[in-house]
Design a protein around this motif. Structure first.
Motif, PDB file in Angstrom:
ATOM      1  N   SER A 151     -51.054   4.629  48.901  1.00  0.00           N
ATOM      2  CA  SER A 151     -49.793   5.194  49.385  1.00  0.00           C
ATOM      3  C   SER A 151     -49.443   4.792  50.818  1.00  0.00           C
ATOM      4  O   SER A 151     -48.261   4.787  51.180  1.00  0.00           O
ATOM      5  CB  SER A 151     -49.841   6.724  49.295  1.00  0.00           C
ATOM      6  OG  SER A 151     -49.838   7.142  47.947  1.00  0.00           O
ATOM      7  N   TYR A 152     -50.436   4.480  51.626  1.00  0.00           N
ATOM      8  CA  TYR A 152     -50.172   4.242  53.046  1.00  0.00           C
ATOM      9  C   TYR A 152     -50.307   2.784  53.456  1.00  0.00           C
ATOM     10  O   TYR A 152     -50.318   2.469  54.645  1.00  0.00           O
ATOM     11  CB  TYR A 152     -51.106   5.111  53.901  1.00  0.00           C
ATOM     12  CG  TYR A 152     -50.939   6.604  53.657  1.00  0.00           C
ATOM     13  CD1 TYR A 152     -49.684   7.164  53.470  1.00  0.00           C
ATOM     14  CD2 TYR A 152     -52.050   7.445  53.597  1.00  0.00           C
ATOM     15  CE1 TYR A 152     -49.529   8.521  53.234  1.00  0.00           C
ATOM     16  CE2 TYR A 152     -51.910   8.808  53.372  1.00  0.00           C
ATOM     17  CZ  TYR A 152     -50.642   9.342  53.184  1.00  0.00           C
ATOM     18  OH  TYR A 152     -50.492  10.690  52.963  1.00  0.00           O
ATOM     19  N   MET A 166     -37.637  17.697  55.393  1.00  0.00           N
ATOM     20  CA  MET A 166     -38.196  16.684  54.515  1.00  0.00           C
ATOM     21  C   MET A 166     -39.691  16.888  54.245  1.00  0.00           C
ATOM     22  O   MET A 166     -40.150  16.681  53.119  1.00  0.00           O
ATOM     23  CB  MET A 166     -37.957  15.293  55.088  1.00  0.00           C
ATOM     24  CG  MET A 166     -36.489  14.893  55.107  1.00  0.00           C
ATOM     25  SD  MET A 166     -35.636  15.157  53.516  1.00  0.00           S
ATOM     26  CE  MET A 166     -36.547  14.064  52.436  1.00  0.00           C
ATOM     27  N   ILE A 167     -40.457  17.287  55.243  1.00  0.00           N
ATOM     28  CA  ILE A 167     -41.893  17.505  55.024  1.00  0.00           C
ATOM     29  C   ILE A 167     -42.111  18.623  54.007  1.00  0.00           C
ATOM     30  O   ILE A 167     -42.875  18.485  53.044  1.00  0.00           O
ATOM     31  CB  ILE A 167     -42.602  17.819  56.344  1.00  0.00           C
ATOM     32  CG1 ILE A 167     -42.664  16.568  57.229  1.00  0.00           C
ATOM     33  CG2 ILE A 167     -44.025  18.340  56.093  1.00  0.00           C
ATOM     34  CD1 ILE A 167     -43.155  16.821  58.633  1.00  0.00           C
ATOM     35  N   ALA A 179     -50.314   8.063  59.385  1.00  0.00           N
ATOM     36  CA  ALA A 179     -49.868   6.838  58.717  1.00  0.00           C
ATOM     37  C   ALA A 179     -48.352   6.685  58.777  1.00  0.00           C
ATOM     38  O   ALA A 179     -47.835   5.586  59.024  1.00  0.00           O
ATOM     39  CB  ALA A 179     -50.329   6.831  57.261  1.00  0.00           C
ATOM     40  N   VAL A 180     -47.629   7.787  58.565  1.00  0.00           N
ATOM     41  CA  VAL A 180     -46.176   7.702  58.419  1.00  0.00           C
ATOM     42  C   VAL A 180     -45.447   7.702  59.763  1.00  0.00           C
ATOM     43  O   VAL A 180     -44.473   6.962  59.943  1.00  0.00           O
ATOM     44  CB  VAL A 180     -45.655   8.853  57.534  1.00  0.00           C
ATOM     45  CG1 VAL A 180     -44.132   8.868  57.508  1.00  0.00           C
ATOM     46  CG2 VAL A 180     -46.211   8.714  56.119  1.00  0.00           C
ATOM     47  N   ALA A 226     -31.442   7.051  56.879  1.00  0.00           N
ATOM     48  CA  ALA A 226     -31.750   7.587  55.545  1.00  0.00           C
ATOM     49  C   ALA A 226     -32.479   6.561  54.699  1.00  0.00           C
ATOM     50  O   ALA A 226     -33.457   6.879  54.012  1.00  0.00           O
ATOM     51  CB  ALA A 226     -30.467   8.041  54.844  1.00  0.00           C
ATOM     52  N   ASP A 227     -32.024   5.310  54.736  1.00  0.00           N
ATOM     53  CA  ASP A 227     -32.665   4.264  53.934  1.00  0.00           C
ATOM     54  C   ASP A 227     -34.095   4.020  54.394  1.00  0.00           C
ATOM     55  O   ASP A 227     -35.003   3.831  53.568  1.00  0.00           O
ATOM     56  CB  ASP A 227     -31.864   2.959  54.036  1.00  0.00           C
ATOM     57  CG  ASP A 227     -30.505   3.048  53.357  1.00  0.00           C
ATOM     58  OD1 ASP A 227     -30.286   4.012  52.592  1.00  0.00           O
ATOM     59  OD2 ASP A 227     -29.669   2.159  53.597  1.00  0.00           O
ATOM     60  N   GLY A 228     -34.301   4.018  55.696  1.00  0.00           N
ATOM     61  CA  GLY A 228     -35.651   3.771  56.220  1.00  0.00           C
ATOM     62  C   GLY A 228     -36.621   4.882  55.864  1.00  0.00           C
ATOM     63  O   GLY A 228     -37.763   4.610  55.472  1.00  0.00           O
ATOM     64  N   LEU A 229     -36.185   6.118  56.005  1.00  0.00           N
ATOM     65  CA  LEU A 229     -37.065   7.231  55.674  1.00  0.00           C
ATOM     66  C   LEU A 229     -37.353   7.277  54.174  1.00  0.00           C
ATOM     67  O   LEU A 229     -38.476   7.570  53.758  1.00  0.00           O
ATOM     68  CB  LEU A 229     -36.443   8.549  56.143  1.00  0.00           C
ATOM     69  CG  LEU A 229     -36.333   8.711  57.668  1.00  0.00           C
ATOM     70  CD1 LEU A 229     -35.648  10.022  58.018  1.00  0.00           C
ATOM     71  CD2 LEU A 229     -37.708   8.641  58.342  1.00  0.00           C
ATOM     72  N   MET A 230     -36.354   6.957  53.366  1.00  0.00           N
ATOM     73  CA  MET A 230     -36.592   6.921  51.924  1.00  0.00           C
ATOM     74  C   MET A 230     -37.525   5.782  51.539  1.00  0.00           C
ATOM     75  O   MET A 230     -38.320   5.904  50.602  1.00  0.00           O
ATOM     76  CB  MET A 230     -35.280   6.801  51.162  1.00  0.00           C
ATOM     77  CG  MET A 230     -34.572   8.114  50.932  1.00  0.00           C
ATOM     78  SD  MET A 230     -35.612   9.390  50.161  1.00  0.00           S
ATOM     79  CE  MET A 230     -36.135   8.580  48.650  1.00  0.00           C
TER      80      MET A 230
END
Length: 241
Positions: free
Chosen positions: A75-76, A156-157, A132-133, A89-93
Motif C-alpha cells: 500500500s505504501y 478524510m482520515i 508514509a502518506v 483533490a486529484d492528488g489526495l485521491m
C-alpha cells in the motif's frame, strides 16, 4: 513465500525474522486472522516458539508486525512518485487509491489491518500510515492555510478508517469506496457556497430533494450496496442463459 522483505544483509537473524512475518501473512491470506496461532506460525516458518517470542512479545504484536510489513510493500510503495502539478483533490485521491487498491486483491489483509489496529500495538499501523502518506502529500498541502488542511485531514482520515470498516463487514467493496471518497474529496476542495445557499423558489417544491433514506445512503445518493449490484448481475446472468 511472499518475499516482499529486502534484508540489508544475508544474516540468519534477518532471514528468520522475514520468514516468520511471511508465514503470518500466508496464514492470514489463506485461512484468516483467527487462524494465526504461534505454533502454526512456528511450524510454517520452521522456527521454534522461543525464536518467535524472542522477536515478538505476543501474538497481537506479531500480527501487527506482519501487517506493517505487508502494508509497506503493497500500500505504501511509490507514494512519493507524483506529477509535477496536480489539483489537490486529484492528488489526495491518488494517494488514497494506492492505499486501498491492494486490499481489493487481498481482502483478508484489510480485515487484519482493521482488527490489528484495535490491539495494544495497533497505534503502530496509524503511525506507519502517517509517516508514509504525509511526506507524499507535502507538495499538495504545502503553503495552504493550516486550519483548512487540518479540517480536510479530520474528515478524510476518519472517513477512510470508517470505509475500511465497511470493507471488512462486507457492506462496501473497494471500487465503491473509492468512488465515494473521490466524490467527497472533490466536494471538500470545491467552493460549495452556491449549493449551500441555494433554495427553491417560493412554492416550487419540485426543486427540493426528497429527504429519504436513499439520499443519505452510505454509498452515495441513488447508489445501492455492492451486494445489490452482485445480486443484479447474477439475476442478469440467469436471464441471458
Amino acid at each position: 513465500m511472499p518475499g516482499y522483505h529486502n534484508p540489508v544483509n544475508g544474516s540468519v537473524e534477518v532471514d528468520t525474522a522475514a520468514r516468520i512475518l511471511d508465514s503470518v501473512v500466508e496464514i492470514i491470506e489463506s485461512d484468516g486472522y483467527d487462524a494465526v496461532q504461534l505454533r502454526t506460525v512456528a511450524k510454517r516458518a520452521r522456527v521454534s516458539l522461543t525464536t518467535i517470542y524472542g522477536l515478538h512479545s505476543s501474538r497481537d504484536e506479531l500480527i501487527v508486525a506482519a501487517v506493517e510489513a505487508w502494508m509497506a510493500s503493497h500500500s505504501y510503495v511509490e507514494l512519493a512518485s507524483h506529477p509535477q502539478s496536480e489539483p489537490l483533490a486529484d492528488g489526495l485521491m491518488r494517494l488514497i487509491r494506492r492505499v486501498f487498491e491492494p486490499w481489493e486483491q487481498s481482502p483478508r489483509m484489510a480485515q487484519a489491518f482493521f482488527r490489528a489496529r484495535a490491539t495494544p500495538s495497533g497505534h503502530r499501523l496509524d503511525r506507519q500510515g502517517f509517516e508514509a502518506v504525509l511526506p507524499a502529500a507535502a507538495h499538495l498541502l504545502g503553503g495552504l492555510d493550516r486550519d483548512y488542511v487540518t479540517d480536510i485531514a479530520l474528515v478524510m482520515i476518519n472517513l477512510c478508517y470508517a470505509m475500511v470498516g465497511r470493507l471488512v463487514d462486507g457492506t462496501a467493496d473497494v471500487p465503491t469506496i473509492l468512488t465515494s471518497l473521490d466524490r467527497v474529496m472533490h466536494r471538500l476542495t470545491s467552493d460549495n457556497t452556491r449549493l449551500a445557499e441555494q433554495r427553491p423558489a417560493t412554492g416550487d417544491r419540485s426543486a427540493a430533494p426528497a429527504l429519504d433514506f436513499s439520499l443519505f445512503s452510505l454509498f452515495g445518493p441513488g447508489v445501492g450496496s455492492p451486494a445489490d449490484g452482485h445480486e443484479a448481475n447474477r439475476a442478469g446472468g440467469r436471464r441471458s442463459d
